[in-house]
Motif scaffolding. Sequence first.
Motif, PDB file in Angstrom:
ATOM      1  N   GLU A  22       0.824  -1.209   0.000  1.00  0.00           N
ATOM      2  CA  GLU A  22       0.000   0.000   0.000  1.00  0.00           C
ATOM      3  C   GLU A  22       0.857   1.257   0.000  1.00  0.00           C
ATOM      4  O   GLU A  22       0.531   2.246  -0.659  1.00  0.00           O
ATOM      5  CB  GLU A  22      -0.916   0.009   1.231  1.00  0.00           C
ATOM      6  N   HIS A  23       1.971   1.212   0.738  1.00  0.00           N
ATOM      7  CA  HIS A  23       2.823   2.396   0.861  1.00  0.00           C
ATOM      8  C   HIS A  23       3.802   2.546  -0.298  1.00  0.00           C
ATOM      9  O   HIS A  23       4.025   3.665  -0.776  1.00  0.00           O
ATOM     10  CB  HIS A  23       3.608   2.331   2.181  1.00  0.00           C
ATOM     11  N   TRP A  24       4.391   1.445  -0.752  1.00  0.00           N
ATOM     12  CA  TRP A  24       5.481   1.518  -1.713  1.00  0.00           C
ATOM     13  C   TRP A  24       5.158   0.891  -3.066  1.00  0.00           C
ATOM     14  O   TRP A  24       6.018   0.820  -3.934  1.00  0.00           O
ATOM     15  CB  TRP A  24       6.737   0.843  -1.145  1.00  0.00           C
ATOM     16  N   GLY A  25       3.949   0.415  -3.247  1.00  0.00           N
ATOM     17  CA  GLY A  25       3.569  -0.174  -4.520  1.00  0.00           C
ATOM     18  C   GLY A  25       3.738  -1.683  -4.526  1.00  0.00           C
ATOM     19  O   GLY A  25       4.409  -2.259  -3.658  1.00  0.00           O
ATOM     20  N   PRO A  26       3.124  -2.356  -5.511  1.00  0.00           N
ATOM     21  CA  PRO A  26       3.167  -3.825  -5.566  1.00  0.00           C
ATOM     22  C   PRO A  26       4.587  -4.355  -5.697  1.00  0.00           C
ATOM     23  O   PRO A  26       5.436  -3.765  -6.368  1.00  0.00           O
ATOM     24  CB  PRO A  26       2.323  -4.166  -6.808  1.00  0.00           C
ATOM     25  N   LEU A  27       4.833  -5.483  -5.058  1.00  0.00           N
ATOM     26  CA  LEU A  27       6.110  -6.177  -5.180  1.00  0.00           C
ATOM     27  C   LEU A  27       6.092  -7.065  -6.414  1.00  0.00           C
ATOM     28  O   LEU A  27       5.034  -7.513  -6.866  1.00  0.00           O
ATOM     29  CB  LEU A  27       6.372  -7.031  -3.938  1.00  0.00           C
ATOM     30  N   GLU A  28       7.265  -7.324  -6.938  1.00  0.00           N
ATOM     31  CA  GLU A  28       7.397  -8.297  -8.023  1.00  0.00           C
ATOM     32  C   GLU A  28       7.202  -9.692  -7.422  1.00  0.00           C
ATOM     33  O   GLU A  28       8.018 -10.151  -6.622  1.00  0.00           O
ATOM     34  CB  GLU A  28       8.770  -8.176  -8.682  1.00  0.00           C
ATOM     35  N   ASP A  29       6.123 -10.341  -7.778  1.00  0.00           N
ATOM     36  CA  ASP A  29       5.736 -11.560  -7.067  1.00  0.00           C
ATOM     37  C   ASP A  29       5.343 -12.700  -7.994  1.00  0.00           C
ATOM     38  O   ASP A  29       4.614 -13.607  -7.587  1.00  0.00           O
ATOM     39  CB  ASP A  29       4.571 -11.255  -6.124  1.00  0.00           C
ATOM     40  N   ALA A  30       5.789 -12.660  -9.246  1.00  0.00           N
ATOM     41  CA  ALA A  30       5.361 -13.699 -10.191  1.00  0.00           C
ATOM     42  C   ALA A  30       5.747 -15.093  -9.691  1.00  0.00           C
ATOM     43  O   ALA A  30       4.954 -16.027  -9.779  1.00  0.00           O
ATOM     44  CB  ALA A  30       5.958 -13.438 -11.575  1.00  0.00           C
TER      45      ALA A  30
ATOM     46  N   HIS B 103      14.588  -8.037  -8.906  1.00  0.00           N
ATOM     47  CA  HIS B 103      13.631  -8.385  -7.868  1.00  0.00           C
ATOM     48  C   HIS B 103      12.716  -9.532  -8.263  1.00  0.00           C
ATOM     49  O   HIS B 103      12.032 -10.080  -7.416  1.00  0.00           O
ATOM     50  CB  HIS B 103      12.774  -7.163  -7.495  1.00  0.00           C
ATOM     51  N   GLN B 104      12.651  -9.857  -9.557  1.00  0.00           N
ATOM     52  CA  GLN B 104      11.737 -10.896  -9.994  1.00  0.00           C
ATOM     53  C   GLN B 104      12.496 -12.073 -10.577  1.00  0.00           C
ATOM     54  O   GLN B 104      13.185 -11.937 -11.577  1.00  0.00           O
ATOM     55  CB  GLN B 104      10.803 -10.315 -11.065  1.00  0.00           C
ATOM     56  N   PRO B 105      12.386 -13.253  -9.971  1.00  0.00           N
ATOM     57  CA  PRO B 105      12.990 -14.442 -10.573  1.00  0.00           C
ATOM     58  C   PRO B 105      12.365 -14.740 -11.930  1.00  0.00           C
ATOM     59  O   PRO B 105      11.157 -14.734 -12.082  1.00  0.00           O
ATOM     60  CB  PRO B 105      12.667 -15.550  -9.555  1.00  0.00           C
ATOM     61  N   HIS B 106      13.251 -15.029 -12.951  1.00  0.00           N
ATOM     62  CA  HIS B 106      12.791 -15.237 -14.322  1.00  0.00           C
ATOM     63  C   HIS B 106      13.266 -16.590 -14.837  1.00  0.00           C
ATOM     64  O   HIS B 106      13.830 -16.630 -15.911  1.00  0.00           O
ATOM     65  CB  HIS B 106      13.428 -14.218 -15.255  1.00  0.00           C
ATOM     66  N   VAL B 107      13.135 -17.661 -14.104  1.00  0.00           N
ATOM     67  CA  VAL B 107      13.850 -18.855 -14.504  1.00  0.00           C
ATOM     68  C   VAL B 107      12.952 -19.975 -14.934  1.00  0.00           C
ATOM     69  O   VAL B 107      12.142 -20.397 -14.160  1.00  0.00           O
ATOM     70  CB  VAL B 107      14.686 -19.368 -13.336  1.00  0.00           C
ATOM     71  N   ASN B 108      13.107 -20.458 -16.188  1.00  0.00           N
ATOM     72  CA  ASN B 108      12.326 -21.593 -16.651  1.00  0.00           C
ATOM     73  C   ASN B 108      13.060 -22.287 -17.800  1.00  0.00           C
ATOM     74  O   ASN B 108      13.819 -21.671 -18.496  1.00  0.00           O
ATOM     75  CB  ASN B 108      10.953 -21.148 -17.116  1.00  0.00           C
ATOM     76  N   ALA B 109      12.772 -23.551 -17.999  1.00  0.00           N
ATOM     77  CA  ALA B 109      13.461 -24.280 -19.051  1.00  0.00           C
ATOM     78  C   ALA B 109      12.494 -24.872 -20.039  1.00  0.00           C
ATOM     79  O   ALA B 109      11.432 -25.311 -19.682  1.00  0.00           O
ATOM     80  CB  ALA B 109      14.296 -25.402 -18.439  1.00  0.00           C
TER      81      ALA B 109
END
Length: 481
Positions: A31-39, A332-338
């Motif tokens: 709410e204070h700092w905006g949405p977190l990267e949470d994928a 901040h956002q993990p982007h890992v897939n194979a």
Amino acid sequence: MVPRAAAMTAPQTSPAWQAHWLAETIRLREEHWGPLEDADAIRQARNGPDTLQGRIVQRAHLLGHREGLTELIVRWRQGAFISLLLLLLIAVLAGVGSAAGALGDGARPVNVLWAIGALLGLHLLTFVLWLASFLVRPSHATGLGSLWLWATRKFARGPDAALVPQALMNLLARAGALRWLFGGISHSLWLAGLLAALVTLLVMLSTASYRFVWATTLLQPDTFVFLTRALGWLPAQFGFAIPAEEIVRASDNSQPLPAIAQAQWSVWLIGVIAIYGVLPRLLVWLLCLIQTVRAQRRLQIDPALPGYAALRDRLLPVVQSSGIDRPVDPLHQPHVNAGRLIDQGALDQLNNQPLLVGLELPGDLAWPPTDLPDGVYDGGNLDSRQQRNRLLDALALATTPRLLIACDARQTPDRGTLGLIAALADKAGQARVWLCAGSDPAPSPERLQTWQDRLTAAGMAATDILRDADQPLRWLETGHG
């Protein structure tokens, strides 16, 4: 960069109220700092509990570890415990001082009414005020509870430190526990002070001689006889004797009294302090404790709250998407897939097997390596976002004890590459980076040192950064080397 797969995917083991506390802290932070990267957290939460509330808690558990909020709450609780101990110590010292001041040094007679007023006056006033507080709805901490909260905040530092107590206040208010928790803290401090005063009275009256008197200009002796009997009636039900009427009348400081008279006054005074001071505080402290525990058990996630409502479609989607819905920050956002892990059969093969993946390796680096050991699963060379997403989905459901990430050492590591390596490392029991050296051209020493420095700065141990000569495939197969 340190592998955290077990911590990130383990079942929630903290008490429900602590898990809800963390979820509320995450909600306030967003709410204070905006949405977190949470994928990645959303992806793992979808594979966890079936209910929206459970998935919100699971998401908060994952984000709390990543953002350091879990550790912040632990430090805040430690500070709260320390501040409570300090306040209890102050209360004990105050109780000792009040008892010593009420009795004096024994050189002068002790006015029994002044002694009772000094020991119980403020206690009775604050106790009545606490009872009167039930006439209004509590919206914040009051009394000694607010003093404890203020002292606790002095131990918590950082930009998010203020969110932790605010989240706790919100939870307590919604569960109806705000009054009971802070009432329990306040009563515990008063109880400590009164117990210390009672023990001090017992010690001083047992080791020194005191004379008890009453003195007045306006009131008649019958008034003091009545007050003594009225105040002593309830303690008498617990075995504390009341001074005889003739002793009360004779205690006007006009004549010396025998030791038995002073002993009766001592027992009467101790009974008054114990029954009108210690006993009610003990009873309401136990009541507050029971009510607080009951309120904790009633804690529930309210999906209608701002921040939670927006998560419903993502945590309980009608149709799940294999992609992401907006660009993300790779730091901040993990982007890992194979790419190869796309069905249940692939997951079954991956489970508990070492995994080898490449990160955008060029064509002159053969893939997969011709000497790939048996029992090692080839996750493919990750060239596209779709491949990375599929691997991340797979690793969210399966486990791998060892992960080897092959990178082209001739390229400069950028933020996206480091973020991808970090995300992959988080999902393995152990993870190492293999800096592959092509033959034409060979990587420069400066470029290799850049990889070493940036991976080390990201948290990876120097021993987990391998080159061709380190036989990385042997480590992947055996766990040694």
